[in-house]
Design a protein around this motif. Sequence first.
Motif, PDB file in Angstrom:
ATOM      1  N   GLU A 169       0.824  -1.214   0.000  1.00 14.49           N
ATOM      2  CA  GLU A 169       0.000   0.000   0.000  1.00 14.49           C
ATOM      3  C   GLU A 169       0.862   1.270   0.000  1.00 14.49           C
ATOM      4  O   GLU A 169       0.690   2.153   0.855  1.00 14.49           O
ATOM      5  CB  GLU A 169      -0.928   0.005   1.222  1.00 14.49           C
ATOM      6  N   PRO A 170       1.810   1.401  -0.929  1.00 15.99           N
ATOM      7  CA  PRO A 170       2.722   2.551  -0.884  1.00 15.99           C
ATOM      8  C   PRO A 170       2.058   3.885  -1.172  1.00 15.99           C
ATOM      9  O   PRO A 170       2.619   4.939  -0.869  1.00 15.99           O
ATOM     10  CB  PRO A 170       3.753   2.217  -1.964  1.00 15.99           C
ATOM     11  N   THR A 171       0.860   3.864  -1.769  1.00 15.19           N
ATOM     12  CA  THR A 171       0.197   5.126  -2.125  1.00 15.19           C
ATOM     13  C   THR A 171      -0.983   5.443  -1.216  1.00 15.19           C
ATOM     14  O   THR A 171      -1.768   6.344  -1.508  1.00 15.19           O
ATOM     15  CB  THR A 171      -0.307   5.078  -3.582  1.00 15.19           C
ATOM     16  N   SER A 172      -1.099   4.726  -0.092  1.00 18.66           N
ATOM     17  CA  SER A 172      -2.281   4.893   0.758  1.00 18.66           C
ATOM     18  C   SER A 172      -2.376   6.272   1.373  1.00 18.66           C
ATOM     19  O   SER A 172      -3.466   6.712   1.735  1.00 18.66           O
ATOM     20  CB  SER A 172      -2.282   3.832   1.864  1.00 18.66           C
ATOM     21  N   ALA A 173      -1.242   6.970   1.498  1.00 17.62           N
ATOM     22  CA  ALA A 173      -1.264   8.270   2.183  1.00 17.62           C
ATOM     23  C   ALA A 173      -0.786   9.411   1.297  1.00 17.62           C
ATOM     24  O   ALA A 173      -0.532  10.501   1.787  1.00 17.62           O
ATOM     25  CB  ALA A 173      -0.394   8.205   3.447  1.00 17.62           C
TER      26      ALA A 173
END
Length: 514
Positions: A169-173
């Motif tokens: 989930e590298p783009t979750s934030a």
Amino acid sequence: MSEFILQMENITKEFPGVKALDNVELKVRKGSVHALMGENGAGKSTLMKIIIGMYTPDTGTIFFDGEELKLNNINDSLEKGISMIHQELSPIPEMTVAENIYLGREPVYGKTGLVNDRQLYKMTQELLNSLEINLDPRTKMIDLSIANTQMVEIAKAISFDSKLVIMDEPTSAITEKEVAQLFKMIRSLKEKGVGIIYITHKMSELYEIADDISVFRDGQFIGMNTAANMTKDDLIKMMVGRELNQVFNKPASNISEVALSVRNLSHKGWFEDVSFEVRKGEIVCFAGLMGAGRTELVETIFGIKSKDEGEVYVHGEKVNIKSPQDAIKNNLGFLTEDRKLTGLFLPLSVRENMITVNIDNYISMGLLNSKKVKSDCLIQKESLRVKTPNIETIVENLSGGNQQKVLLARWLLKNPDILFLDEPTRGIDVGAKSEFYNIIFELARQGKAIVVVSSEMAEIIGLCDRVIVMHEGRITGELNREEANQEKIMQYATGQLNENVTEINSNTKQAVSN
């Protein structure tokens, strides 16, 4: 030589009462992005922890770069050339960006063992520059936003110069701008022959970046194919074991009187002179890029941050909210964007986390009504499909998505009139997202006023009755559901368009006075 950088076969892993992985497999080609998909609790995180040496499989074999892989700990995996960007961020807050990235690998002066700070900051600046990450290496992690913290974690994983990088989930934030930046990094790694395991719940990302896709469900390997040969509908059916005909099935809105009015609210350094209103039965989504001030705005309204100027009205009455306790007393609820840092009590059970803001309602004559607590928590567990052996399970042991469901259950038990949801589906799988959206629609149908902060464009457009867009701490645009589209929202979010904010604020003031 094998075309695969990683081959895992017949992997099984059991925990007390749970078979997390049941004879699964995974094959990752060199210089490719292999997406690992599945609902929360499918076994993805367990498999990744095996790859990096946190867990030892009960059965099965692992081959890495042509050799059988035996790991005792995380350091072994790093030495072999495997690094990971974790979904749950765990920086050391009081250390700098540079110290976090090169922790345990700091340059030293000869045999003295003393850290060469000058060289450390130079190395970090060069790394950040190469990745086009605009951060000062000397900044303490505690002073960074979650999005910038995520970018530091990405830089750290890449700094190991690994043969295999796991991205959970590298783009979750992060926002679309940072996502594009990350994808540029990924393509550069692919060109160098690096294999990448990519875990995400965002379908749009998946088909933009993935070469191959493997699907897990309930701890089992369901299948693998190239991204080009797997449709979105096929993928969803493989993941959830059923068809999801419509992720967003928004019913007709029944919007009535104003529930929340915010007037000229300011918190210097984050946002200034913000005015808006939310009505009963209305879902208002806040859009904007990283640093726009959206999270800081809702945190200030809820009393987590102090305001410098402005007023807040709840059901037409002016309120003075100086703490979350004040907010809760005024029937406000807040699902925070960082479940680990500001949401959950990690050492406590699912049950204890669910009732923490509503515990007074279960106490009579100084005694806790344990039977009522258990009944209500079990209802929430079943209705939200929280995957846990029982409600006494320590919440830290749940997957990220199931932790998020526990947080939502907390506020459903409290039943607030006004509910703030900051990145409510971060780290949530597609099946659970659909369930979350239906719950939000149902809460609005019940007359709740809902404020959603989200970085997902599809989520904003799919949920909203109105979209309020912020740029650099100010409201730059306001769109109703019929007007809202990705292009116009992005124009407001980047400052290319700027509505007459004075007029928006004036309208809000008039509504308050009425």
